[in-house]
Design a protein around this motif. Structure first.
Motif, short mmCIF file in Angstrom:
data_model
loop_
_atom_site.label_atom_id
_atom_site.label_comp_id
_atom_site.label_asym_id
_atom_site.label_seq_id
_atom_site.Cartn_x
_atom_site.Cartn_y
_atom_site.Cartn_z
N ASN A 1 41.57 19.28 16.09
CA ASN A 1 40.87 19.93 17.00
C ASN A 1 39.95 20.93 16.33
O ASN A 1 40.29 22.05 16.19
N THR B 1 48.23 19.99 12.08
CA THR B 1 47.59 19.87 13.33
C THR B 1 48.53 20.15 14.34
O THR B 1 49.88 19.80 14.15
N LYS C 1 48.56 18.62 17.28
CA LYS C 1 48.48 17.59 18.00
C LYS C 1 49.88 16.79 17.49
O LYS C 1 49.80 16.29 16.37
N GLN D 1 51.34 13.96 19.39
CA GLN D 1 51.73 12.83 20.00
C GLN D 1 51.55 11.82 19.07
O GLN D 1 51.03 11.73 18.12
N ASP E 1 48.61 10.22 18.56
CA ASP E 1 47.60 10.78 17.34
C ASP E 1 48.05 10.62 16.13
O ASP E 1 47.16 10.32 14.96
N THR F 1 52.80 18.52 11.58
CA THR F 1 52.64 19.32 12.86
C THR F 1 52.76 20.69 12.72
O THR F 1 53.72 21.15 12.08
#
Length: 118
Positions: free
Chosen positions: A55, A83, A85, A87, A90, A104
């Motif tokens: 992001n 990141t 993110k 999920q 992703d 992550t």
């Protein structure tokens, strides 16, 4: 052999932390605030690896990686996503784009350094 690493993250805190960690470990480091700037820098400096956030303003990490991997001159540069993110979708998307790794946030120093071992 990985010697120079490009860090791409719009968070100054994350960028500075990663830069200090990698410099302390003996790597050369350059930084970019978003995917667009990263693409420009890669053309100039050809890093050995890229740590990419997802992001970011202007161009996110997925779009930047897609462009890097579709260019003959840059497709062999390993990209590691770092990141917030977390999920599965992703992570799967990153893998489909050709990412070499996915870490992550929050992460440990060891997790980052482990990316470049071997």
């Amino acid at each position: 052999m990985i010697q120079n690493i490009l860090i791409v993250d719009d968070s100054a805190t994350d960028r500075n932390f990663l830069e200090q960690l990698l410099r302390k470990a003996g790597y050369g480091v350059s930084t970019a605030l978003n995917g667009s700037l990263a693409l420009e820098l890669v053309q100039q400096s050809r890093p050995d690896a890229i740590l990419m956030d997802v992001n970011m303003p202007e161009m996110d990490g997925f779009a930047a990686t897609r462009k890097l991997k579709s260019d003959e001159r840059t497709k062999s540069i390993p990209v590691y996503f770092v990141t917030g993110k977390n999920q599965k979708a992703d992570m799967a998307w990153a893998q489909m784009l050709g990412a070499r790794g996915y870490v992550t946030k929050p992460y440990s120093e060891a997790q980052i350094l482990e990316l470049f071992k071997g």
